[in-house]
Design a protein around this motif. Structure first.
Motif, short mmCIF file in Angstrom:
data_model
loop_
_atom_site.label_atom_id
_atom_site.label_comp_id
_atom_site.label_asym_id
_atom_site.label_seq_id
_atom_site.Cartn_x
_atom_site.Cartn_y
_atom_site.Cartn_z
N ALA A 108 18.52 66.80 56.02
CA ALA A 108 18.62 67.91 55.06
C ALA A 108 17.28 68.61 54.78
N PRO A 109 16.17 67.86 54.64
CA PRO A 109 14.91 68.56 54.37
C PRO A 109 14.56 69.61 55.42
N PHE A 110 14.99 69.37 56.66
CA PHE A 110 14.67 70.32 57.72
C PHE A 110 15.37 71.66 57.53
N PHE A 111 16.41 71.69 56.69
CA PHE A 111 17.13 72.94 56.48
C PHE A 111 16.45 73.82 55.44
N VAL A 112 15.45 73.26 54.78
CA VAL A 112 14.67 74.07 53.86
C VAL A 112 13.36 74.40 54.57
N THR A 113 13.02 75.67 54.63
CA THR A 113 11.80 76.10 55.31
C THR A 113 10.62 75.19 54.96
N TYR A 114 9.91 74.77 56.00
CA TYR A 114 8.78 73.84 55.86
C TYR A 114 7.87 74.20 54.70
N LEU A 115 7.44 75.47 54.67
CA LEU A 115 6.50 75.89 53.62
C LEU A 115 7.14 75.80 52.25
N VAL B 44 14.69 70.92 43.59
CA VAL B 44 13.68 71.74 42.93
C VAL B 44 13.73 73.18 43.44
N VAL B 45 13.84 73.32 44.76
CA VAL B 45 13.91 74.67 45.35
C VAL B 45 15.11 75.43 44.78
N VAL B 46 16.27 74.75 44.75
CA VAL B 46 17.50 75.40 44.29
C VAL B 46 17.38 75.77 42.81
N VAL B 47 16.97 74.78 41.99
CA VAL B 47 16.90 75.00 40.55
C VAL B 47 15.93 76.15 40.22
N PHE B 48 14.77 76.14 40.87
CA PHE B 48 13.77 77.17 40.53
C PHE B 48 14.12 78.54 41.10
N SER B 49 15.19 78.61 41.91
CA SER B 49 15.62 79.93 42.34
C SER B 49 16.34 80.64 41.19
N PHE B 50 16.72 79.87 40.17
CA PHE B 50 17.39 80.45 38.99
C PHE B 50 16.44 80.57 37.81
N PRO B 251 6.96 84.19 44.42
CA PRO B 251 8.01 84.66 43.52
C PRO B 251 9.28 83.84 43.71
N PRO B 252 10.15 83.78 42.67
CA PRO B 252 11.38 82.97 42.78
C PRO B 252 12.29 83.44 43.91
N GLN B 253 12.12 84.68 44.38
CA GLN B 253 12.95 85.16 45.48
C GLN B 253 12.76 84.31 46.74
N VAL B 254 11.55 83.74 46.89
CA VAL B 254 11.30 82.84 48.01
C VAL B 254 12.25 81.65 47.93
N ASN B 255 12.44 81.12 46.71
CA ASN B 255 13.38 80.02 46.53
C ASN B 255 14.81 80.45 46.83
N VAL B 256 15.13 81.70 46.48
CA VAL B 256 16.48 82.22 46.73
C VAL B 256 16.76 82.18 48.24
N ILE B 257 15.82 82.72 49.03
CA ILE B 257 16.02 82.75 50.48
C ILE B 257 16.04 81.33 51.03
N GLY B 258 15.13 80.48 50.53
CA GLY B 258 15.11 79.08 50.97
C GLY B 258 16.45 78.41 50.71
N THR B 259 16.99 78.63 49.51
CA THR B 259 18.29 78.05 49.14
C THR B 259 19.39 78.59 50.05
N ALA B 260 19.36 79.91 50.29
CA ALA B 260 20.40 80.53 51.12
C ALA B 260 20.38 79.94 52.53
N ILE B 261 19.17 79.84 53.13
CA ILE B 261 19.06 79.26 54.48
C ILE B 261 19.61 77.83 54.48
N ALA B 265 22.87 76.50 56.65
CA ALA B 265 22.68 75.42 57.63
C ALA B 265 23.54 74.21 57.28
N VAL B 266 23.53 73.83 55.99
CA VAL B 266 24.29 72.65 55.59
C VAL B 266 25.79 72.87 55.77
#
Lengths: 286, 285
Positions: A108-115, B44-50, B251-261, B265-266
């Motif tokens: 799962a961690p790999f699905f979140v961009t590395y950075l 953390v990524v998901v939560v901070f996107s909100f 910016p939180p938008q980075v988290n939004v895109i990270g969450t979306a990707i 994928a999942v």
């Protein structure tokens, strides 16, 4: 099994890909080697002078960063092994029909961009975060103690970021173990511990070796964790190479350092290859 | 058997059962903790996107908001970086998978001079640190005296195809090794020529591996930072955008895109896993 008489076909199949890799992987390595022996600077141009001093200077001036790269990568690899072995074991022997789902969690961690996942660690370890607060309450950290900008933070980040590379090969090798071998050991009066140490663990060694390499190689060359989670005191050789190439345009020195890094890693890989056999290492069996 | 012996046997039996129970659960509890650790940063990524960040740093929780999701492209440069990343990933994964599949076919199907060397050539990029891959390609582009290389789309694309090929080869090869050659022989016996056999028998059978290679290459390409960083010139892919943004507070938008990707994928993987589980269940029934 092989069709040795169809002389040209394999070469035609290989040609495009091998040509691409030759031009954009092998030849560039040659250019890098060439550049690493040049002297001069960006304004007046570089000339090839066999200046081996680039190598000795690199080792001399950046000994600390080289040692740090190896140390951080080594500790992170060991941590990843210790942390993920029991879980790989658990999934392989107790996972049942949930195995695939649990493996999905592992990657799962790999699905979140590395950075982005490294930035998440920056949030988790930040000065007002709950981890620092908890450690301060427990007096593990002093009132002004922090985690960010320490080697602990960098090693934490590296361990986390490359953990799936360790866990997956471990799982694969544990999964392949014939359960009857362990039963046989127990029938022959081995204790659970003895059975593990003398049957299970040795049989999982290919996974340990593969996981170690897959974790150690990217970890040793990494500069993102040191950049985002560490301070300049935690910089690794990757940070130096990166800044020499892209900020200071000191190409020969940067090229020499890249080669030292790569040579160090290749030596490690080939030592491993001697230990376990190349076919197993490259997955080229069959 | 005497009563003492029976009692001893049952006692050791109970003890070993207790030990097994404890051990079983220690491992389970440990594994659950492990997964909490593994998934914590993702949460953390998901939560901070909100989050509605208090200042320019999105480190501390302030207030819940949908704004970041509704205005995901409100940050200048984020949309174009995503478009570029998608374009590169799409082309790179297709080209790398095509080249990789051909190499895999040659390696598994044919004995030829240079097979061992080819194996090493495929293995080397996988065992080279990304920073060396990026640096050496940069050196090539800088030192090509006969053409002035313009860093940007093409240099990024070349870099991505380069590091994806080996992954594609390994993925397709794994499937070809376990391939039943009798199926092809049967087709040939029934009068199909080599090309028809490949198209009608081989290709459909290795299609799942080709799809897997495509997805893997796509994922690796869209996530790549290091090699791209060395060869991008002034072009900005999504990971490069994150890198630039991180220096001044992402910016939180980075988290939004990270969450979306992550979600995309999942979902894809979950569907795959569920299909597999159902198939296994049906196989058992």
């Amino acid at each position: 099994m092989f069709h040795r008489h169809r002389g040209l076909t394999p070469y035609l199949l290989l040609a495009p890909g091998v040509l691409f890799l030759t031009v954009f992987f092998l030849v560039p390595l040659g250019f890098l080697a060439y550049q690493s022996l040049e002297s001069g600077n960006i304004d007046f141009g570089y000339t090839f002078t066999w200046s081996w001093s680039n190598y000795s200077d690199a080792i001399h001036n950046y000994r600390a960063q080289f040692i740090r790269s190896i140390t951080y990568a080594g500790i992170a690899t060991l941590l990843a092994l210790v942390i993920s072995y029991p879980v790989a074991y658990w999934i392989a022997f107790r996972g049942g029909r949930w195995k695939n789902l649990l493996l999905l969690f592992i990657v799962a961690p790999f699905f979140v961009t590395y950075l982005i996942r490294t930035l998440a660690w920056e949030t988790i370890l930040s000065d007002n975060g709950f981890v620092v607060n908890t450690l301060q309450t427990l007096h593990v950290l002093g009132p002004s103690g922090r985690l960010l900008a320490t080697s602990t933070a960098v090693v934490t980040g590296i361990t986390y970021n490359f953990l799936p590379f360790m866990a997956l090969p471990l799982y694969v090798s544990l999964e392949q173990i014939d359960g009857r071998l362990i039963e046989a050991a127990e029938d022959l009066y081995a204790s659970k511990l003895q059975a593990f140490l003398r049957v299970t663990f040795p049989l999982s060694l290919p996974g340990v070796v593969a996981g170690t390499l897959l974790t150690f190689i990217p970890a040793a060359g990494d500069f993102i964790n040191a950049q985002l989670l560490g301070s300049p005191d935690n910089h690794m050789i990757g940070n130096v190479i990166q800044s020499k190439f892209l900020e200071l345009t000191d190409y020969p020195a940067a090229a020499a350092m890249s080669f030292i890094l790569m040579a160090g890693i290749l030596v490690a890989v080939f030592l491993y290859a001697r230990l376990v056999g190349t076919e197993q290492l490259t997955g080229t069996a069959g | 058997m005497s009563a003492v012996a029976v009692e001893r046997a049952s006692r050791t039996n109970v003890l070993s059962r207790v030990w097994a129970f404890v051990k079983h659960h220690i491992l389970t509890v440990y594994s659950i903790l492990f997964f909490v650790y593994l998934l914590l940063p993702i949460a953390v990524v998901v939560v901070f996107s909100f989050n509605n960040p208090p200042g320019k740093f999105n480190y501390t929780w302030n207030a819940f908001t949908w704004d970041n999701w509704l205005h995901w492209d409100a940050v200048p440069g984020i949309r174009s970086s995503i478009v570029l990343s998608l374009q590169i990933a799409l082309i790179a994964s297709i080209v790398a998978t095509a080249l990789g599949t051909l190499i895999a076919l040659a390696l598994v199907r044919y004995g030829f001079r240079g097979r061992a060397t080819t194996n090493i050539l495929i293995f080397l990029p996988l065992s080279t640190p990304e920073i060396v891959l990026g640096a050496s390609l940069l050196t090539l582009f800088l030192n090509l005296s006969f053409i002035r290389v313009q860093f940007g789309f093409w240099t990024i694309l070349i870099a991505h195809i380069m590091f994806c090929i080996s992954f594609a080869v390994v993925t397709v090869k794994a499937r070809l090794v376990g391939f039943d050659r009798h199926l092809e022989e049967a087709a040939m016996d029934l009068g199909a020529n080599e090309w028809t056999t490949f198209r009608k028998v081989t290709l459909p059978l290795i299609a799942p591996a080709i799809l897997a290679a495509l997805l893997l290459c796509f994922a690796i390409s869209i996530d790549d930072f290091v090699v791209t960083y060395f060869n991008s010139g002034s072009e900005v892919t999504f990971p490069l955008f994150v890198w630039g943004a991180a220096r001044i507070g992402a910016p939180p938008q980075v988290n939004v895109i990270g969450t979306a990707i992550f979600l995309i994928a999942v979902t894809l993987m979950l569907v795959n896993v569920l299909i597999q589980m159902r198939r296994e269940k049906r196989g058992l029934a």
